[in-house]
Design a protein around this motif. Structure first.
Motif, PDB file in Angstrom:
ATOM      1  N   ALA A  85     -25.209 -25.739  17.679  1.00 52.31           N
ATOM      2  CA  ALA A  85     -24.225 -25.407  18.683  1.00 52.31           C
ATOM      3  C   ALA A  85     -22.890 -25.201  18.026  1.00 52.31           C
ATOM      4  O   ALA A  85     -22.202 -25.808  16.978  1.00 52.31           O
ATOM      5  N   PHE A  86     -22.106 -24.308  18.809  1.00 51.41           N
ATOM      6  CA  PHE A  86     -20.448 -23.917  18.342  1.00 51.41           C
ATOM      7  C   PHE A  86     -19.541 -24.933  18.663  1.00 51.41           C
ATOM      8  O   PHE A  86     -19.352 -25.359  20.185  1.00 51.41           O
ATOM      9  N   GLY A  87     -18.698 -25.378  17.745  1.00 51.68           N
ATOM     10  CA  GLY A  87     -17.691 -26.206  18.065  1.00 51.68           C
ATOM     11  C   GLY A  87     -16.356 -25.554  17.254  1.00 51.68           C
ATOM     12  O   GLY A  87     -16.451 -24.739  16.693  1.00 51.68           O
ATOM     13  N   GLU A  88     -15.386 -26.431  17.309  1.00 53.04           N
ATOM     14  CA  GLU A  88     -14.023 -25.875  16.681  1.00 53.04           C
ATOM     15  C   GLU A  88     -14.366 -25.574  15.299  1.00 53.04           C
ATOM     16  O   GLU A  88     -13.956 -24.588  14.995  1.00 53.04           O
ATOM     17  N   VAL A  89     -14.740 -26.484  14.356  1.00 55.97           N
ATOM     18  CA  VAL A  89     -14.870 -26.347  13.297  1.00 55.97           C
ATOM     19  C   VAL A  89     -15.906 -25.356  12.736  1.00 55.97           C
ATOM     20  O   VAL A  89     -15.838 -24.626  11.915  1.00 55.97           O
ATOM     21  N   HIS A  90     -17.267 -25.410  13.441  1.00 53.24           N
ATOM     22  CA  HIS A  90     -18.245 -24.686  13.058  1.00 53.24           C
ATOM     23  C   HIS A  90     -17.760 -23.333  13.478  1.00 53.24           C
ATOM     24  O   HIS A  90     -18.375 -22.394  12.673  1.00 53.24           O
ATOM     25  N   GLY A  91     -16.899 -23.193  14.564  1.00 55.56           N
ATOM     26  CA  GLY A  91     -16.689 -21.696  14.689  1.00 55.56           C
ATOM     27  C   GLY A  91     -15.643 -21.005  13.842  1.00 55.56           C
ATOM     28  O   GLY A  91     -15.748 -19.850  13.341  1.00 55.56           O
ATOM     29  N   ALA A  92     -14.618 -22.048  13.315  1.00 53.86           N
ATOM     30  CA  ALA A  92     -13.713 -21.444  12.618  1.00 53.86           C
ATOM     31  C   ALA A  92     -14.076 -21.145  11.292  1.00 53.86           C
ATOM     32  O   ALA A  92     -13.469 -20.075  10.562  1.00 53.86           O
ATOM     33  N   LYS A  93     -14.978 -21.643  10.752  1.00 51.56           N
ATOM     34  CA  LYS A  93     -15.474 -21.290   9.549  1.00 51.56           C
ATOM     35  C   LYS A  93     -16.219 -19.793   9.585  1.00 51.56           C
ATOM     36  O   LYS A  93     -15.835 -18.968   8.602  1.00 51.56           O
ATOM     37  N   LEU A  94     -16.819 -19.704  10.566  1.00 50.89           N
ATOM     38  CA  LEU A  94     -17.320 -18.298  10.833  1.00 50.89           C
ATOM     39  C   LEU A  94     -16.103 -17.283  10.740  1.00 50.89           C
ATOM     40  O   LEU A  94     -16.206 -16.030  10.532  1.00 50.89           O
ATOM     41  N   VAL A  95     -15.337 -17.479  11.728  1.00 51.27           N
ATOM     42  CA  VAL A  95     -13.986 -16.679  11.959  1.00 51.27           C
ATOM     43  C   VAL A  95     -13.443 -16.355  10.750  1.00 51.27           C
ATOM     44  O   VAL A  95     -13.078 -15.235  10.368  1.00 51.27           O
ATOM     45  N   GLY A  96     -13.201 -17.345   9.873  1.00 49.83           N
ATOM     46  CA  GLY A  96     -12.520 -17.034   8.441  1.00 49.83           C
ATOM     47  C   GLY A  96     -13.323 -16.341   7.616  1.00 49.83           C
ATOM     48  O   GLY A  96     -12.778 -15.335   6.923  1.00 49.83           O
ATOM     49  N   LEU A  97     -14.740 -16.355   7.601  1.00 51.98           N
ATOM     50  CA  LEU A  97     -15.251 -15.824   6.857  1.00 51.98           C
ATOM     51  C   LEU A  97     -15.331 -14.273   7.196  1.00 51.98           C
ATOM     52  O   LEU A  97     -15.250 -13.375   6.290  1.00 51.98           O
ATOM     53  N   LEU A  98     -15.376 -13.957   8.593  1.00 51.41           N
ATOM     54  CA  LEU A  98     -15.410 -12.514   8.937  1.00 51.41           C
ATOM     55  C   LEU A  98     -14.004 -11.811   8.865  1.00 51.41           C
ATOM     56  O   LEU A  98     -13.704 -10.648   8.328  1.00 51.41           O
ATOM     57  N   ARG A  99     -12.888 -12.753   8.917  1.00 49.61           N
ATOM     58  CA  ARG A  99     -11.525 -12.146   8.464  1.00 49.61           C
ATOM     59  C   ARG A  99     -11.409 -11.611   7.104  1.00 49.61           C
ATOM     60  O   ARG A  99     -10.947 -10.979   6.716  1.00 49.61           O
ATOM     61  N   SER A 100     -11.940 -12.751   6.123  1.00 52.08           N
ATOM     62  CA  SER A 100     -12.247 -12.253   4.747  1.00 52.08           C
ATOM     63  C   SER A 100     -12.928 -11.186   4.443  1.00 52.08           C
ATOM     64  O   SER A 100     -12.531 -10.254   3.591  1.00 52.08           O
ATOM     65  N   ALA A 101     -13.911 -10.779   5.222  1.00 51.23           N
ATOM     66  CA  ALA A 101     -15.017  -9.603   4.988  1.00 51.23           C
ATOM     67  C   ALA A 101     -14.072  -8.583   5.303  1.00 51.23           C
ATOM     68  O   ALA A 101     -13.993  -7.430   4.653  1.00 51.23           O
ATOM     69  N   ARG A 102     -13.305  -8.471   6.535  1.00 51.50           N
ATOM     70  CA  ARG A 102     -12.433  -7.426   6.581  1.00 51.50           C
ATOM     71  C   ARG A 102     -11.455  -7.162   5.509  1.00 51.50           C
ATOM     72  O   ARG A 102     -11.029  -5.961   5.197  1.00 51.50           O
ATOM     73  N   ALA A 103     -10.766  -8.064   5.129  1.00 52.83           N
ATOM     74  CA  ALA A 103      -9.817  -8.033   4.075  1.00 52.83           C
ATOM     75  C   ALA A 103     -10.331  -7.479   2.732  1.00 52.83           C
ATOM     76  O   ALA A 103      -9.593  -6.952   2.211  1.00 52.83           O
ATOM     77  N   THR A 104     -11.359  -7.848   2.534  1.00 53.36           N
ATOM     78  CA  THR A 104     -12.210  -7.608   1.193  1.00 53.36           C
ATOM     79  C   THR A 104     -13.169  -6.499   1.151  1.00 53.36           C
ATOM     80  O   THR A 104     -13.553  -6.124   0.217  1.00 53.36           O
ATOM     81  N   PHE A 105     -13.403  -5.935   2.464  1.00 53.00           N
ATOM     82  CA  PHE A 105     -14.575  -4.989   2.798  1.00 53.00           C
ATOM     83  C   PHE A 105     -16.009  -5.334   2.005  1.00 53.00           C
ATOM     84  O   PHE A 105     -16.635  -4.519   1.537  1.00 53.00           O
ATOM     85  N   ARG A 106     -16.187  -6.760   2.324  1.00 60.03           N
ATOM     86  CA  ARG A 106     -17.526  -7.289   2.031  1.00 60.03           C
ATOM     87  C   ARG A 106     -18.321  -7.371   3.202  1.00 60.03           C
ATOM     88  O   ARG A 106     -17.912  -7.843   4.295  1.00 60.03           O
ATOM     89  N   ASP A 107     -19.573  -6.913   2.974  1.00 60.14           N
ATOM     90  CA  ASP A 107     -20.648  -6.975   4.022  1.00 60.14           C
ATOM     91  C   ASP A 107     -20.841  -8.509   4.446  1.00 60.14           C
ATOM     92  O   ASP A 107     -20.821  -9.246   3.252  1.00 60.14           O
ATOM     93  N   VAL A 108     -21.353  -8.726   5.620  1.00 63.04           N
ATOM     94  CA  VAL A 108     -21.687 -10.124   6.125  1.00 63.04           C
ATOM     95  C   VAL A 108     -22.989 -10.165   6.444  1.00 63.04           C
ATOM     96  O   VAL A 108     -23.449  -9.429   7.293  1.00 63.04           O
ATOM     97  N   ILE A 109     -23.884 -11.482   6.190  1.00 66.28           N
ATOM     98  CA  ILE A 109     -25.038 -11.744   6.716  1.00 66.28           C
ATOM     99  C   ILE A 109     -24.823 -12.970   7.298  1.00 66.28           C
ATOM    100  O   ILE A 109     -24.523 -14.007   6.809  1.00 66.28           O
ATOM    101  N   ILE A 110     -25.269 -12.989   8.598  1.00 64.25           N
ATOM    102  CA  ILE A 110     -25.427 -14.130   9.598  1.00 64.25           C
ATOM    103  C   ILE A 110     -26.808 -14.619   9.685  1.00 64.25           C
ATOM    104  O   ILE A 110     -27.467 -14.005  10.496  1.00 64.25           O
ATOM    105  N   LEU A 111     -26.971 -15.771   9.445  1.00 62.90           N
ATOM    106  CA  LEU A 111     -28.367 -16.642   9.815  1.00 62.90           C
ATOM    107  C   LEU A 111     -28.055 -17.363  10.856  1.00 62.90           C
ATOM    108  O   LEU A 111     -27.550 -18.175  10.962  1.00 62.90           O
ATOM    109  N   PHE A 112     -28.422 -16.770  12.193  1.00 63.98           N
ATOM    110  CA  PHE A 112     -28.125 -17.391  13.343  1.00 63.98           C
ATOM    111  C   PHE A 112     -29.403 -18.699  13.617  1.00 63.98           C
ATOM    112  O   PHE A 112     -30.502 -18.311  13.098  1.00 63.98           O
ATOM    113  N   ASP A 113     -29.031 -19.659  14.208  1.00 64.98           N
ATOM    114  CA  ASP A 113     -30.010 -20.498  14.683  1.00 64.98           C
ATOM    115  C   ASP A 113     -28.927 -21.621  15.540  1.00 64.98           C
ATOM    116  O   ASP A 113     -28.617 -22.688  15.247  1.00 64.98           O
ATOM    117  N   THR A 114     -29.055 -21.256  16.781  1.00 64.18           N
ATOM    118  CA  THR A 114     -28.104 -21.898  17.977  1.00 64.18           C
ATOM    119  C   THR A 114     -28.512 -21.696  19.454  1.00 64.18           C
ATOM    120  O   THR A 114     -29.075 -20.767  19.679  1.00 64.18           O
TER     121      THR A 114
END
Length: 306
Positions: A85-114
């Protein structure tokens, strides 16, 4: 086989593996570098208030790796910790990763289980979902591919289902489930006559991987193995990344047409029959290759996949 690891040849079950085992099964061997690793112990500030156990990674693993030699960013949810389940820290880590992806033009793979948002962190969790969706869409507008993999024990429910719907490609197995509201939530609010959460066959017909694939809610259907998910992810990384206003308008039109076409159907089997699938009642029992052969060319296709 231990549920915490994938086998060396990738043949281990995706459903049974842990989040770290799934990462090992998808990325090139030895290439994963974790951000905010175990030693940093970035845990939730909210769980102790409710006398609930914490986990050193808060159930969200993020990092960098290569897949087929291509550098990608990776996020994986641990469904065995609070149902992923998503909480503050759990979600913030994914937000940061996606923002990094946008800044560096790196593709992202998300392994969902929630299972969705943590009730104990409701407001923080809901805000995290909104921030994740915004970061994901902005990354996609810049040409970043965001590939979602779904086949774990918890499924992909609640806000996770919304995030999954924003991905450029979704890969799912028969064991995967996608829905904004889970079976128990629907039953609680609408009654068992509307949705019997204990009817597992009905749950999987309605929310499971086969149905989501057939109605265009997932782009690729694979075996329950780490190797199958890896191969599908490799193919998705080669596909064109496209998200613009025209794509969004076309997808909205497709969804509206789907509602008109299937809105009066009361069971997934009725929808499958309307798609032209012979012996629709037999679909749940079909093995993966037989299922794909029977349904070839008959599934709905989202605009992202066209």
């Amino acid at each position: 086989m231990s549920a915490s690891t994938a086998t060396s040849d990738g043949s281990g079950s995706w459903y049974e593996a842990s989040a770290r085992g799934r990462i090992a099964g998808v990325v090139d061997r030895g290439s994963f570098v974790e951000f905010i690793g175990p030693a940093e112990r970035q845990t939730s500030p909210h769980l102790a208030i409710f006398d609930l156990p914490e986990q050193f990674d808060d159930g969200m693993i993020v990092g960098r790796a290569t897949v087929g030699g291509k550098i990608v960013l990776v996020a994986a949810q641990e469904g065995r910790f609070m149902g992923g389940a998503f909480g503050e820290v759990h979600g913030a880590k994914l937000v940061g990763l996606l923002r990094s992806a946008r800044a560096t033009f790196r593709d992202v793979i998300i392994l969902f289980d929630t299972g969705g948002v943590r009730l104990q962190e409701a407001n923080a969790g809901e805000l995290a979902i909104a921030e994740i969706m915004r970061a994901l869409v902005l990354a996609r507008f810049e040409g970043v591919r965001v590939i979602g993999l779904i086949g774990g024990r918890a499924g992909c429910y609640g806000g996770g289902g919304l995030i999954a719907g924003c991905c450029s490609t979704l890969i799912i197995s028969e064991q995967g489930r996608i829905s904004v509201s889970g079976p128990e939530v629907i039953e609680t609010n609408k009654g068992v006559e509307e949705f019997d959460s204990k009817d597992r066959a009905f749950v999987w017909r309605t929310m499971g991987g086969k149905h989501r694939y057939l109605i265009g809610g997932a782009n690729c259907f694979v075996e329950d193995s780490c190797a199958a998910f890896r191969n599908a992810a490799l193919a998705a990384l080669r596909q064109e990344a496209k998200l613009d206003l025209a794509t969004l308008i076309a997808e909205q039109a497709r969804l509206e047409q789907r509602l008109v076409r299937f809105g009066n159907k009361t069971d997934a089997t009725d929808i499958w029959a309307a798609l032209g699938i012979d012996n629709a009642d037999e679909v749940p029992a079909l093995a993966t290759q037989s299922f794909l052969a029977l349904t070839a060319g008959k599934q709905e296709i989202s605009d992202d996949a066209r």
